[in-house]
Design an enzyme around this catalytic site. Structure first.
Site, short mmCIF file in Angstrom:
data_model
loop_
_atom_site.label_atom_id
_atom_site.label_comp_id
_atom_site.label_asym_id
_atom_site.label_seq_id
_atom_site.Cartn_x
_atom_site.Cartn_y
_atom_site.Cartn_z
N ASP A 1 -2.08 -1.67 7.59
CA ASP A 1 -0.75 -2.11 7.98
C ASP A 1 -0.78 -2.74 9.37
O ASP A 1 -1.39 -2.19 10.29
CB ASP A 1 0.20 -0.90 7.96
CG ASP A 1 1.65 -1.28 8.17
OD1 ASP A 1 2.17 -2.10 7.40
OD2 ASP A 1 2.26 -0.74 9.11
N GLU B 1 -3.12 -6.76 6.55
CA GLU B 1 -1.85 -7.46 6.73
C GLU B 1 -1.89 -8.16 8.08
O GLU B 1 -1.70 -7.53 9.12
CB GLU B 1 -0.68 -6.47 6.67
CG GLU B 1 0.68 -7.16 6.81
CD GLU B 1 1.82 -6.18 7.02
OE1 GLU B 1 2.94 -6.48 6.56
OE2 GLU B 1 1.61 -5.13 7.65
#
Length: 554
Positions: free
Chosen positions: A204, A243
């Site tokens: 993330d 990401e």
């Protein structure tokens, strides 16, 4: 291409399916999805053709950010089950040939995590430097990540009388990766879950993870390389999916500057956003230009391609004028938009339920060079619930039957209504309908897996002479697949030049049919409105099913 070779680097042509355990299937009748319920749906996922499951956070949490505010990285949210339930799920997934990756959310913790509770208790706490503190707030970025909720990334802590950094919500203090003890702990977290069967992690907010540290790391990317090296030692086939929403010239460094020793895969946010601009305009050029500009990843790395994910459908890399074009077509109402930069809708509703157009969009996804990533429910055309707050609009319960089928109890979250209610959109009905979106997904996945050229090959965007038609070819080991998509709503005829394929035959892969390539290397290819064609090139004497492996025959 040799199957033994492509399977070694399984992530390069995987089919990744993202789901939230909490919204997928309730196994104990309390209205909340759990691992027992998910385990009962493993055969559905395997039959769909999925090869890798990506689990959104399933750790203990106060649930102020849908599980991304974590209080324990080594356990399971009690609402979702136990570690025993998790192990049973992993065993069943592996039995069906599915790999599993999970969200790695170590940019921050919950402010209720024991580490932060201890850190804020005293400046002498051994956990104090696990977070980022300052006597004075440093200058904020031009816009915070959540401009509707936070106006600064610094929060005053009354007890310890300093500010702490939070790149996201104020209840999510940033971990300080500049501290070696924090880096060691993150490595232990990876090792723990890999021992329980995970094949990797979706990382993330990678730039926030390695950049927002004190003191600054001499080379922040060294930490990513260390994580990748650790994982490779523990399990050679493990992956890190990152990401990283940055322009290509900055993003490519997250693979490892040509070495491929950092992230195994990176999401292609640029191509995703240009895809939506192309779909809004009915013109190929925005996406075609992205594919031409996109740098090749290192040899063993891959781009992850997608049309939407679990967050807002961000359009932040488009110009303001381009963004407004997409808003006007796919989200004209203010409550359909979020943060002024994205959409909080699912694809079918944005396309007005037009099944022909929806099928074309997903054909585009599966044929785009890279590894396709799906968000649960896309395969049946689920809609969103705009009454839910923010990004939660698209995180609705999975619709298994006309009655919903998610739970025997009242679901914890509301399902979409109207044309997208469970009695209109569900798995059970679409399994029995040969023309359904679910069956289309199964066909696309089957053909994608049969065409390793799409993910492994060198691709070329072709000149179609028609602004509405996108065409590209993928070549690998002497084999070629050609794909065309008509983004417009009128039929088109395309004369496509295919150099080096003079006299070959093109065999349709989605329907029955063949097309001859002339001695001048030109194929005449009609396309219906929002039509799509996948074609394999082969010499007349070579069966098309053998064309992909002919160069490897003795």
């Amino acid at each position: 291409m040799r199957l033994t070779y492509t399977s070694d680097l399984w992530w390069k042509n995987a089919v990744v399916y993202c789901l939230d355990v909490e919204t997928y299937k309730d196994g104990n009748g309390d209205g909340i999805g759990d691992f027992r319920g998910l385990t009962q749906q493993i055969d559905y996922l395997a039959n769909l053709g999925v090869t890798c499951l990506w689990l959104m956070p399933f750790f203990p949490t106060p649930n102020r950010d849908d599980g991304y505010d974590i209080t324990d990285f080594y356990s399971i949210d009690p609402r979702l089950g136990t570690l025993g339930d998790f192990v049973e799920f992993m065993r069943t997934a592996h039995d069906r040939g599915l790999r599993v990756i999970a969200d790695l959310v170590v940019n921050h913790t919950s402010d209720r995590h024991p580490w932060f509770v201890d850190a804020r208790s005293s400046k002498d706490s051994p956990y104090r430097d696990w977070y980022v503190w300052s006597d004075k707030p440093e200058p904020d970025p031009e816009e915070t990540v959540f401009p509707d909720k936070e106006d600064s990334v610094w929060e005053w802590d009354k007890k310890s009388r300093q500010y702490y950094l939070h790149s996201f919500y104020r209840h999510q203090p940033d971990l300080n990766v500049g501290n070696p003890a924090v880096r060691d702990e993150i490595t232990r977290i990876l090792g723990f879950w890999m021992e329980l069967g995970l094949s990797g992690f979706r990382v993330d907010a990678v730039p926030f993870l390695i950049e927002n540290v004190r003191p600054k790391l001499a080379d922040p990317h060294d930490f990513l390389a260390d994580l990748r090296a650790f994982m490779t030692r523990r399990q050679g086939g493990s992956v890190l999916l990152g990401e990283v929403n940055l322009p290509y010239e900055q993003l490519v460094g997250y693979f490892g500057n040509g070495l491929g020793d950092q992230l195994s895969m990176c999401f292609d946010f640029i191509a995703m956003q240009r895809t939506w601009l192309s779909l809004a305009r009915g013109e190929a050029e925005p996406l075609a230009s992205a594919l031409r500009e996109r740098p090749a990843p290192p040899k063993d790395c891959q781009w992850a391609v997608f049309l939407r994910n679990h967050d807002e459908l961000t359009l932040d890399k488009l110009t303001e004028e381009e963004r407004q074009e997409v808003f006007e077509v796919f989200g004209p109402d203010e409550d359909m938009q979020i943060f002024g930069r994205g959409l909080r809708r699912r694809l079918p509703t944005m396309m007005g339920g037009d099944l022909r157009r929806i099928k074309m969009a997903y054909s585009l996804l599966f044929s785009m060079p890279g590894t396709p990533v799906l968000f649960y429910g896309e395969e049946i055309g689920m809609g969103e619930n705009l009454d839910a707050e923010g990004r939660m609009a698209v995180r609705v319960p999975m619709q298994w039957s006309r009655e919903g089928g998610f739970s025997m109890a009242e679901p914890d979250r509301e399902m979409p209504g109207g044309s997208y209610a469970p009695d209109r959109v569900n798995v059970a009905d679409q399994k029995r309908d040969t023309d359904s979106l679910l069956r289309w997904f199964q066909l696309l996945i089957e053909r994608y897996r049969e065409c390793p050229e799409l993910a492994w090959g060198a691709y070329t965007v072709l000149d179609t002479g028609n602004p509405a038609v996108l065409a590209h070819r993928c070549d690998a080991d002497g084999a070629t697949v050609v794909v065309l998509h008509n983004l417009g709503d009128t039929a088109q005829d395309v004369d496509l030049r295919l150099d080096g394929l003079d006299g070959c035959l093109l065999t349709d892969l989605l329907v029955d049919g063949t097309v001859e390539i002339s001695d001048r290397g030109v194929a005449q290819l009609p396309l219906g409105p929002h039509g799509c064609r996948w074609l394999r090139a082969s010499e007349p004497e070579v069966p098309p099913e053998d064309a992909s492996v002919k160069s490897n025959n003795p």
